[in-house]
Design an enzyme around this catalytic site. Structure first.
Site, PDB file in Angstrom:
ATOM      1  N   CYS A  74       0.878  -1.181   0.000  1.00 50.78           N
ATOM      2  CA  CYS A  74       0.000   0.000   0.000  1.00 50.78           C
ATOM      3  C   CYS A  74       0.908   1.222   0.000  1.00 50.78           C
ATOM      4  CB  CYS A  74      -0.911  -0.009   1.223  1.00 50.78           C
ATOM      5  SG  CYS A  74      -2.055   1.391   1.269  1.00 50.78           S
ATOM      6  N   HIS A 157      -1.881  -5.245 -10.389  1.00 46.30           N
ATOM      7  CA  HIS A 157      -2.600  -4.138 -11.039  1.00 46.30           C
ATOM      8  C   HIS A 157      -2.832  -4.448 -12.521  1.00 46.30           C
ATOM      9  CE1 HIS A 157      -2.155  -1.238  -7.696  1.00 46.30           C
ATOM     10  NE2 HIS A 157      -1.114  -1.974  -7.423  1.00 46.30           N
ATOM     11  N   GLU A 206     -10.049  -0.235  -6.464  1.00 53.21           N
ATOM     12  CA  GLU A 206      -9.108  -1.033  -5.688  1.00 53.21           C
ATOM     13  C   GLU A 206      -9.699  -2.390  -5.273  1.00 53.21           C
ATOM     14  OE1 GLU A 206      -6.953   0.386  -2.410  1.00 53.21           O
ATOM     15  OE2 GLU A 206      -6.554   2.353  -3.268  1.00 53.21           O
ATOM     16  N   CYS A 215      -4.227   5.923  -5.114  1.00 56.63           N
ATOM     17  CA  CYS A 215      -3.633   4.595  -4.945  1.00 56.63           C
ATOM     18  C   CYS A 215      -2.166   4.702  -5.327  1.00 56.63           C
ATOM     19  CB  CYS A 215      -4.356   3.582  -5.834  1.00 56.63           C
ATOM     20  SG  CYS A 215      -3.729   1.912  -5.654  1.00 56.63           S
ATOM     21  N   GLY A 218      -0.970   1.849  -7.393  1.00 56.75           N
ATOM     22  CA  GLY A 218      -1.612   1.992  -8.707  1.00 56.75           C
ATOM     23  C   GLY A 218      -0.936   3.047  -9.556  1.00 56.75           C
TER      24      GLY A 218
END
Ligand code: API
Length: 278
Positions: A74, A157, A206, A215, A218
């Protein structure tokens, strides 16, 4: 009572518990309740700080999505935990340990934090996908979204390049990509359009959460995908998210640098009805 800190990175928000002195065991349903935006403190991800396992690290960061499931990475939370450790230790460089490795964080300009998110993983088995494929054009079409680029930044992703990211109905398409059988671990979903040279607009659905304001992983996956597809010149770009902008650089050695803010919001305590024994 169980104290927590509420933090966010560009509106991607976190409840942070400190379990470095006393272990905290949480069930999936407890995390769901504490992450609930009505009956709990409300967050996208639930973060628990634990004692570092590696002596090179300052802290271990355990990450759970709002659905209660543990995940590998994260980016926005990493900046927030790094900020806590920088404030606590007075150091401008700290190391945050996660299940996928050590992440080095450095104090940047105006209170921002730069994190080396480690190497981009690009092989089909690393995403992972259910079958061998070209991760530069994965065979997953949902509505107007087709041929995403697969990138793993510790977490998976699928990056779709589109004409206009604002026009995509992400609520309709996101869940179908997230849970597509081609992605055995499910996947985070980005829709991206180039706004000008060196700038990419990205919106995200997400895994385990839904649409979030930002994100970090991301954004990292977005720039890696844009470089691989030749969408941008060079290896660095601003990624413009709903909640603000992150600067991402994909280094020649494969590692990804992410720079952005880490914001405290408030502190609170969970009542023992939410966390028995608190
Ligand atoms: N918001 C996070 C990503 C969380 C990813 C999580 N939804 C997953 O299942 O991998 C970030 O800033 O990188």
């Amino acid at each position: 009572m169980l104290p927590f800190i509420k933090m966010h990175g560009l509106g991607n928000d976190f409840v942070v518990l400190d379990a470095r002195e006393t272990p905290i065991e949480l069930s999936v349903t407890q995390v769901q309740a504490m992450a609930d935006r009505r009956t709990g403190a409300g967050c996208d991800q639930f973060i628990v700080m634990e004692p570092a396992k590696d002596k090179k690290a300052d802290v271990f960061m355990r990450i759970r999505n709002a659905d209660g499931n543990e995940v590998e990475a994260c980016g926005n939370a990493t900046r927030c935990i790094a900020r806590i450790m920088m404030d606590e230790t007075g150091k401008s460089d700290v190391v945050v340990e996660t299940v996928v490795g050590l992440l080095h964080a450095t104090q940047a300009h105006e209170g921002s934090v730069t994190v080396n998110m480690g190497p981009a993983r690009l092989g089909w088995e690393e995403i992972p996908t259910a079958a061998q494929c070209d991760t530069l054009n994965m065979p997953v079409t949902v509505g107007p979204l087709e041929s995403p680029v697969g990138v793993n930044v510790g977490n998976p992703h699928a990056v779709y390049f589109v004409e206009d990211a604002e026009s995509i109905d992400l609520v309709a398409a996101g869940p179908h990509v997230e849970t597509h059988p081609f992605f055995p671990d499910r996947i985070n979903v980005e829709v991206v359009s180039k706004t000008k040279e060196g700038a990419l607009r990205m919106r995200v659905w997400e895994r385990g959460v839904g649409i979030t304001q930002a994100c970090g992983t991301g954004a990292c996956a977005t720039v890696v995908a844009a470089v691989r597809r030749g969408v941008i010149e060079g290896r660095c770009a601003d990624v413009v998210l709903d909640g603000g902008t992150l600067n991402i650089e994909w280094l020649e050695n494969g590692e990804i640098l992410m720079t952005g803010p880490a914001s405290r919001a408030f502190s609170g305590t969970f009542h023992s009805s939410v966390y028995p024994g608190a």
